[in-house]
Structures are given as structure tokens and as C-alpha cells.
Design a protein around this motif. Sequence first.
Motif, mmCIF file in Angstrom:
data_model
loop_
_atom_site.group_PDB
_atom_site.id
_atom_site.type_symbol
_atom_site.label_atom_id
_atom_site.label_comp_id
_atom_site.label_asym_id
_atom_site.label_seq_id
_atom_site.Cartn_x
_atom_site.Cartn_y
_atom_site.Cartn_z
ATOM 1 N N THR A 1 29.946 42.898 36.935
ATOM 2 C CA THR A 1 30.349 41.724 35.642
ATOM 3 C C THR A 1 31.682 41.171 35.703
ATOM 4 O OG1 THR A 1 29.062 43.413 33.717
ATOM 5 C CG2 THR A 1 29.878 41.013 33.398
ATOM 6 N N GLN A 2 32.561 41.164 36.284
ATOM 7 C CA GLN A 2 33.812 40.444 35.782
ATOM 8 C C GLN A 2 33.284 39.328 37.116
ATOM 9 O OE1 GLN A 2 34.692 39.899 32.475
ATOM 10 N NE2 GLN A 2 36.653 39.179 34.123
ATOM 11 N N LEU A 3 32.637 39.829 38.246
ATOM 12 C CA LEU A 3 33.083 39.058 39.157
ATOM 13 C C LEU A 3 31.756 38.582 39.386
ATOM 14 C CD1 LEU A 3 34.190 39.235 42.510
ATOM 15 C CD2 LEU A 3 32.217 41.172 42.739
ATOM 16 N N LEU A 4 30.952 38.691 38.807
ATOM 17 C CA LEU A 4 29.752 37.267 38.091
ATOM 18 C C LEU A 4 29.898 36.507 37.319
ATOM 19 C CD1 LEU A 4 26.539 39.838 38.276
ATOM 20 C CD2 LEU A 4 26.509 37.882 39.433
ATOM 21 N N LEU B 1 27.410 38.546 52.526
ATOM 22 C CA LEU B 1 27.701 37.290 52.388
ATOM 23 C C LEU B 1 28.215 36.931 52.081
ATOM 24 C CD1 LEU B 1 23.961 38.004 50.705
ATOM 25 C CD2 LEU B 1 24.284 36.956 52.212
ATOM 26 N N GLU B 2 30.085 37.865 51.410
ATOM 27 C CA GLU B 2 30.670 37.213 51.466
ATOM 28 C C GLU B 2 31.789 37.996 51.729
ATOM 29 O OE1 GLU B 2 33.162 35.429 48.621
ATOM 30 O OE2 GLU B 2 31.173 35.861 48.319
ATOM 31 N N SER B 3 32.573 36.692 52.063
ATOM 32 C CA SER B 3 34.071 37.422 53.791
ATOM 33 C C SER B 3 35.201 37.703 52.500
ATOM 34 C CB SER B 3 34.110 36.032 54.445
ATOM 35 O OG SER B 3 34.933 34.420 53.154
ATOM 36 N N ASN B 4 35.027 38.056 51.326
ATOM 37 C CA ASN B 4 36.509 38.276 50.647
ATOM 38 C C ASN B 4 35.907 39.516 49.885
ATOM 39 O OD1 ASN B 4 38.715 38.804 49.385
ATOM 40 N ND2 ASN B 4 38.856 37.261 47.992
ATOM 41 N N ALA B 5 35.509 40.307 50.304
ATOM 42 C CA ALA B 5 34.488 41.808 49.244
ATOM 43 C C ALA B 5 35.530 43.116 49.118
ATOM 44 C CB ALA B 5 33.455 41.733 50.262
ATOM 45 N N SER B 6 37.009 42.890 49.232
ATOM 46 C CA SER B 6 37.130 43.603 48.919
ATOM 47 C C SER B 6 37.233 44.644 48.198
ATOM 48 C CB SER B 6 39.061 43.810 49.369
ATOM 49 O OG SER B 6 39.752 42.799 48.190
#
Length: 147
Positions: A57-60, A113-118
Motif C-alpha cells: 500500500t505504501q509502495l503504491l 519491472l522495477e530495478s530497485n525492488a529490495s
Amino acid sequence: MLNNATQYIAILEKILTLLKNAKLEYLKASDVINRVEDKRYLNLQSTLRNRLFQDVTQLLRSKNVDVESLIIRLLNYEQIVISSIKKTKHSLLYKCIENDKNLLDLYDQAIGLESNASLLKAHKEKISMAVKESAHLLEDAGFILES
């Protein structure tokens, strides 16, 4: 064709829906399990799905997505899930595992799809561990999970 950012958001929304459903499935499985250790494990998995839900939710929100309207749609679906017919504890646990496997597929897509997906990679690792642990619960009950 959708651009990467739009695809990424769409996948995150799907993850959000599946996390909400998985949380409910783990709660339902916990309700019918008798062993205290298993019940505790299933409740912890439900709590974990809720935390992951909050993270996504925070990511969105960080992507300027109106999460509140999305959550309202999810709550309507939650009512349908809650009112579903009771199933056996084994079929409920199997459903938990299936939801988690679907989540893993979606996480793979989002990570691609996301390079920074830690954050997403950490989520995926936790869910992968849960699939293994849940499969052991089924095996202990005499059921073999097909890959």
C-alpha cells in the motif's frame, strides 16, 4: 501497450488483492486447525500477509496511486470471501499455498519491472519460506503437494 510504470502499478494492485485474500485464507485455516503450534503458525502467516499488504500500500502511495478507492473494492471482495462455505482444514491450507504461489509469480513480474525492488525481494523470500512450511504441514497431515 502499457509502459513499465503502468504495468508495475497494475501488478502491485494484483499483489495487494492476493495479499488480502491470503490473509483471510490463513485465518480461515487457523480456525479449523486443532494443534496449537499449527494454529499459531497460520495466525502468524495471516499477520505477515497484513504487514506485506501495508508495505505494498505504501509502495503504491509512493507512486501516487489512489489506494483508498482500491482498498474499498478489496473490502467488498473480503465480504464475499468471509461468507464462503466452510471447507476442510486440508483444502484451506492447500488454498493458502496456492495463493502464495500466485503471489510469488506476481512478485517475480514486479521485480522484473522495477530495478530497485529490495522490498519486493524481501517479501518474495518470506512467502517462499511460507510455501515450504505450509507444504510440510500438509505432508504431516498425510497430503502430498504437487509441484
